[in-house]
Design a protein around this motif. Structure first.
Motif, PDB file in Angstrom:
ATOM      1  N   LEU A 118       0.816  -1.213   0.000  1.00 26.72           N
ATOM      2  CA  LEU A 118       0.000   0.000   0.000  1.00 26.72           C
ATOM      3  C   LEU A 118       0.851   1.265   0.000  1.00 26.72           C
ATOM      4  O   LEU A 118       0.410   2.317  -0.483  1.00 26.72           O
ATOM      5  CB  LEU A 118      -0.929   0.008   1.211  1.00 26.72           C
ATOM      6  N   ALA A 119       2.067   1.180   0.534  1.00 27.33           N
ATOM      7  CA  ALA A 119       2.956   2.340   0.536  1.00 27.33           C
ATOM      8  C   ALA A 119       3.481   2.659  -0.857  1.00 27.33           C
ATOM      9  O   ALA A 119       3.923   3.785  -1.109  1.00 27.33           O
ATOM     10  CB  ALA A 119       4.128   2.101   1.486  1.00 27.33           C
ATOM     11  N   CYS A 120       3.432   1.682  -1.756  1.00 25.62           N
ATOM     12  CA  CYS A 120       3.904   1.890  -3.128  1.00 25.62           C
ATOM     13  C   CYS A 120       2.889   2.719  -3.916  1.00 25.62           C
ATOM     14  O   CYS A 120       1.717   2.823  -3.557  1.00 25.62           O
ATOM     15  CB  CYS A 120       4.132   0.546  -3.814  1.00 25.62           C
ATOM     16  N   ASP A 121       3.339   3.292  -5.013  1.00 27.50           N
ATOM     17  CA  ASP A 121       2.464   4.127  -5.840  1.00 27.50           C
ATOM     18  C   ASP A 121       1.508   3.294  -6.681  1.00 27.50           C
ATOM     19  O   ASP A 121       0.359   3.693  -6.906  1.00 27.50           O
ATOM     20  CB  ASP A 121       3.311   5.001  -6.775  1.00 27.50           C
ATOM     21  N   LEU A 122       1.981   2.162  -7.161  1.00 27.88           N
ATOM     22  CA  LEU A 122       1.210   1.330  -8.077  1.00 27.88           C
ATOM     23  C   LEU A 122       1.353  -0.129  -7.669  1.00 27.88           C
ATOM     24  O   LEU A 122       2.424  -0.552  -7.228  1.00 27.88           O
ATOM     25  CB  LEU A 122       1.709   1.519  -9.517  1.00 27.88           C
ATOM     26  N   ILE A 123       0.267  -0.893  -7.828  1.00 24.01           N
ATOM     27  CA  ILE A 123       0.286  -2.299  -7.436  1.00 24.01           C
ATOM     28  C   ILE A 123      -0.153  -3.169  -8.612  1.00 24.01           C
ATOM     29  O   ILE A 123      -1.241  -2.974  -9.169  1.00 24.01           O
ATOM     30  CB  ILE A 123      -0.638  -2.569  -6.231  1.00 24.01           C
ATOM     31  N   VAL A 124       0.707  -4.114  -8.967  1.00 27.33           N
ATOM     32  CA  VAL A 124       0.381  -5.149  -9.949  1.00 27.33           C
ATOM     33  C   VAL A 124       0.294  -6.463  -9.182  1.00 27.33           C
ATOM     34  O   VAL A 124       1.243  -6.841  -8.486  1.00 27.33           O
ATOM     35  CB  VAL A 124       1.457  -5.252 -11.046  1.00 27.33           C
ATOM     36  N   ALA A 125      -0.829  -7.154  -9.283  1.00 23.66           N
ATOM     37  CA  ALA A 125      -1.030  -8.361  -8.480  1.00 23.66           C
ATOM     38  C   ALA A 125      -1.486  -9.528  -9.339  1.00 23.66           C
ATOM     39  O   ALA A 125      -2.301  -9.360 -10.255  1.00 23.66           O
ATOM     40  CB  ALA A 125      -2.057  -8.100  -7.377  1.00 23.66           C
ATOM     41  N   ALA A 126      -0.964 -10.705  -9.037  1.00 27.60           N
ATOM     42  CA  ALA A 126      -1.421 -11.921  -9.708  1.00 27.60           C
ATOM     43  C   ALA A 126      -2.862 -12.207  -9.306  1.00 27.60           C
ATOM     44  O   ALA A 126      -3.294 -11.883  -8.195  1.00 27.60           O
ATOM     45  CB  ALA A 126      -0.521 -13.094  -9.331  1.00 27.60           C
ATOM     46  N   SER A 127      -3.608 -12.823 -10.200  1.00 21.27           N
ATOM     47  CA  SER A 127      -5.031 -13.050  -9.958  1.00 21.27           C
ATOM     48  C   SER A 127      -5.293 -13.964  -8.768  1.00 21.27           C
ATOM     49  O   SER A 127      -6.368 -13.910  -8.168  1.00 21.27           O
ATOM     50  CB  SER A 127      -5.686 -13.641 -11.215  1.00 21.27           C
ATOM     51  N   ASN A 128      -4.324 -14.791  -8.404  1.00 18.46           N
ATOM     52  CA  ASN A 128      -4.511 -15.685  -7.260  1.00 18.46           C
ATOM     53  C   ASN A 128      -3.869 -15.142  -5.982  1.00 18.46           C
ATOM     54  O   ASN A 128      -3.775 -15.854  -4.984  1.00 18.46           O
ATOM     55  CB  ASN A 128      -3.951 -17.076  -7.568  1.00 18.46           C
ATOM     56  N   SER A 129      -3.429 -13.891  -5.997  1.00 14.86           N
ATOM     57  CA  SER A 129      -2.822 -13.312  -4.798  1.00 14.86           C
ATOM     58  C   SER A 129      -3.904 -12.835  -3.836  1.00 14.86           C
ATOM     59  O   SER A 129      -5.039 -12.554  -4.232  1.00 14.86           O
ATOM     60  CB  SER A 129      -1.892 -12.154  -5.166  1.00 14.86           C
ATOM     61  N   THR A 130      -3.545 -12.763  -2.557  1.00 14.80           N
ATOM     62  CA  THR A 130      -4.492 -12.345  -1.523  1.00 14.80           C
ATOM     63  C   THR A 130      -3.840 -11.324  -0.601  1.00 14.80           C
ATOM     64  O   THR A 130      -2.622 -11.316  -0.414  1.00 14.80           O
ATOM     65  CB  THR A 130      -4.973 -13.538  -0.684  1.00 14.80           C
ATOM     66  N   PHE A 131      -4.683 -10.488  -0.009  1.00  9.08           N
ATOM     67  CA  PHE A 131      -4.224  -9.419   0.868  1.00  9.08           C
ATOM     68  C   PHE A 131      -4.966  -9.505   2.199  1.00  9.08           C
ATOM     69  O   PHE A 131      -6.150  -9.837   2.242  1.00  9.08           O
ATOM     70  CB  PHE A 131      -4.493  -8.051   0.243  1.00  9.08           C
ATOM     71  N   SER A 132      -4.262  -9.167   3.270  1.00  2.30           N
ATOM     72  CA  SER A 132      -4.884  -9.111   4.589  1.00  2.30           C
ATOM     73  C   SER A 132      -4.158  -8.066   5.420  1.00  2.30           C
ATOM     74  O   SER A 132      -2.928  -7.979   5.377  1.00  2.30           O
ATOM     75  CB  SER A 132      -4.810 -10.471   5.292  1.00  2.30           C
ATOM     76  N   ALA A 133      -4.924  -7.265   6.164  1.00  2.00           N
ATOM     77  CA  ALA A 133      -4.312  -6.258   7.022  1.00  2.00           C
ATOM     78  C   ALA A 133      -3.696  -6.881   8.264  1.00  2.00           C
ATOM     79  O   ALA A 133      -2.966  -6.221   8.999  1.00  2.00           O
ATOM     80  CB  ALA A 133      -5.349  -5.209   7.423  1.00  2.00           C
ATOM     81  N   ARG A 134      -3.967  -8.143   8.504  1.00  2.13           N
ATOM     82  CA  ARG A 134      -3.469  -8.823   9.699  1.00  2.13           C
ATOM     83  C   ARG A 134      -2.300  -9.732   9.329  1.00  2.13           C
ATOM     84  O   ARG A 134      -2.356 -10.473   8.352  1.00  2.13           O
ATOM     85  CB  ARG A 134      -4.586  -9.639  10.339  1.00  2.13           C
ATOM     86  N   ASP A 135      -1.231  -9.684  10.137  1.00  2.00           N
ATOM     87  CA  ASP A 135      -0.076 -10.540   9.891  1.00  2.00           C
ATOM     88  C   ASP A 135      -0.464 -12.010   9.927  1.00  2.00           C
ATOM     89  O   ASP A 135      -1.292 -12.431  10.746  1.00  2.00           O
ATOM     90  CB  ASP A 135       1.005 -10.300  10.952  1.00  2.00           C
ATOM     91  N   THR A 136       0.141 -12.791   9.046  1.00  2.00           N
ATOM     92  CA  THR A 136      -0.082 -14.233   9.049  1.00  2.00           C
ATOM     93  C   THR A 136       0.277 -14.836  10.399  1.00  2.00           C
ATOM     94  O   THR A 136      -0.357 -15.782  10.870  1.00  2.00           O
ATOM     95  CB  THR A 136       0.766 -14.900   7.948  1.00  2.00           C
ATOM     96  N   HIS A 137       1.294 -14.270  11.038  1.00  2.00           N
ATOM     97  CA  HIS A 137       1.810 -14.831  12.284  1.00  2.00           C
ATOM     98  C   HIS A 137       1.160 -14.214  13.517  1.00  2.00           C
ATOM     99  O   HIS A 137       1.664 -14.364  14.617  1.00  2.00           O
ATOM    100  CB  HIS A 137       3.325 -14.637  12.340  1.00  2.00           C
ATOM    101  N   ALA A 138       0.054 -13.490  13.326  1.00  2.00           N
ATOM    102  CA  ALA A 138      -0.736 -12.871  14.397  1.00  2.00           C
ATOM    103  C   ALA A 138      -0.099 -11.578  14.877  1.00  2.00           C
ATOM    104  O   ALA A 138       1.107 -11.419  14.891  1.00  2.00           O
ATOM    105  CB  ALA A 138      -0.939 -13.812  15.575  1.00  2.00           C
ATOM    106  N   ALA A 139      -0.954 -10.642  15.256  1.00  2.00           N
ATOM    107  CA  ALA A 139      -0.490  -9.337  15.706  1.00  2.00           C
ATOM    108  C   ALA A 139      -1.486  -8.758  16.694  1.00  2.00           C
ATOM    109  O   ALA A 139      -2.642  -9.147  16.723  1.00  2.00           O
ATOM    110  CB  ALA A 139      -0.334  -8.396  14.510  1.00  2.00           C
ATOM    111  N   ASP A 140      -1.017  -7.815  17.501  1.00  3.59           N
ATOM    112  CA  ASP A 140      -1.892  -7.183  18.476  1.00  3.59           C
ATOM    113  C   ASP A 140      -2.853  -6.202  17.815  1.00  3.59           C
ATOM    114  O   ASP A 140      -3.999  -6.086  18.209  1.00  3.59           O
ATOM    115  CB  ASP A 140      -1.048  -6.433  19.515  1.00  3.59           C
ATOM    116  N   SER A 141      -2.378  -5.459  16.845  1.00  2.00           N
ATOM    117  CA  SER A 141      -3.174  -4.418  16.210  1.00  2.00           C
ATOM    118  C   SER A 141      -2.559  -4.113  14.852  1.00  2.00           C
ATOM    119  O   SER A 141      -1.469  -4.589  14.534  1.00  2.00           O
ATOM    120  CB  SER A 141      -3.195  -3.162  17.089  1.00  2.00           C
ATOM    121  N   PRO A 142      -3.232  -3.298  14.024  1.00  2.00           N
ATOM    122  CA  PRO A 142      -2.662  -2.953  12.715  1.00  2.00           C
ATOM    123  C   PRO A 142      -1.267  -2.351  12.865  1.00  2.00           C
ATOM    124  O   PRO A 142      -0.979  -1.646  13.831  1.00  2.00           O
ATOM    125  CB  PRO A 142      -3.654  -1.925  12.165  1.00  2.00           C
TER     126      PRO A 142
END
Length: 240
Positions: A118-142
């Motif tokens: 999100l910090a980048c200006d432009l995003i190119v993503a593969a159709s099977n890619s996924t995004f999550s605001a939460r760390d895979t390894h768990a986090a207390d908050s954003p």
């Protein structure tokens, strides 16, 4: 193999690769520090026209490395706080870089990995890619500015869905929401980003820097003030 930030130069584009594929490119402090250093120098390097940030292997980035994440109730948090500070410095370096920064996303982009994109200006993503605001390894908050980027880019309810629910969102849906620019075939994100970077390189770097500067400052000004800034920047470019 030790986690690292790898760099390669290709026709005016600096390609930075998150290299920790055994852990889905989870971030360690050294990678964040290297990122700050690279972005600080690249912005003033006339040979660098664009930067691409991508991940090694099947994923972009799963967030902060699990053994680096603060644990609730633990009194000694020094190294983990240091990791977060280094991540935040890198996020700021990406966001304020005067040259275009593209993210090429394959697989998972979670937590700090999502905010790197999100910090980048432009995003190119593969159709099977996924995004999550939460760390895979768990986090207390954003973390990494997730609440700031999503709060500025999306209506409140949509930002709340991503931050509160922690859901995994597809690249296609994020493209519909306006957060992903282009969706491509799997394993083609970097190639597509390189093609786009080559097209951007045809525009003088000072013009690209001016556009980024004005875009970043627009939310802080009324129209009259911003028109004056555009005029000033245009005249400055003609005098250069």
């Amino acid at each position: 193999m030790a986690a690292e930030l790898r760099s390669a130069f290709e026709h005016g584009t600096l390609v930075l690769t998150l290299g920790n594929p055994e852990h889905a490119n989870a971030l360690v402090p050294e990678m964040c520090s290297a990122g700050v250093e690279v972005f600080s120098s690249a912005g003033s390097n006339a040979d660098v026209h664009t930067i691409i940030l991508t991940g090694a292997g099947a994923d972009f980035c799963s967030g902060l490395a699990p053994h680096r994440w603060p644990v609730r109730g633990r009194e000694e948090r020094g190294p983990d706080v240091d990791t977060i500070d280094r991540l935040h410095d890198w996020i700021e370096a990406i966001h304020t870089c005067p040259i275009p920064v593209l993210a090429a996303i394959e697989g998972t982009a979670a937590g700090a990995g999502c905010t790197l994109a999100l910090a980048c200006d432009l995003i190119v993503a593969a159709s099977n890619s996924t995004f999550s605001a939460r760390d895979t390894h768990a986090a207390d908050s954003p973390n990494g500015g997730a609440s700031w980027f999503l709060g500025r880019s999306l209506p409140r309810q949509l930002a709340a869905e991503l931050l509160l629910d922690g859901a995994t969102i597809s690249a296609e849906r994020l493209q519909l929401l306006g957060l992903v620019n282009r969706v491509c075939e799997p394993a083609e994100a970097l190639r597509n980003a390189l093609d786009w970077a080559a097209a951007l390189a045809q525009t003088p770097t000072d013009e690209l820097a001016a556009a980024k500067e004005l875009l970043a400052s627009a939310p802080d000004h009324g129209l009259t003030q911003h028109l004056a800034l555009e005029r000033e920047r245009l005249l400055r470019g003609r005098r250069a």
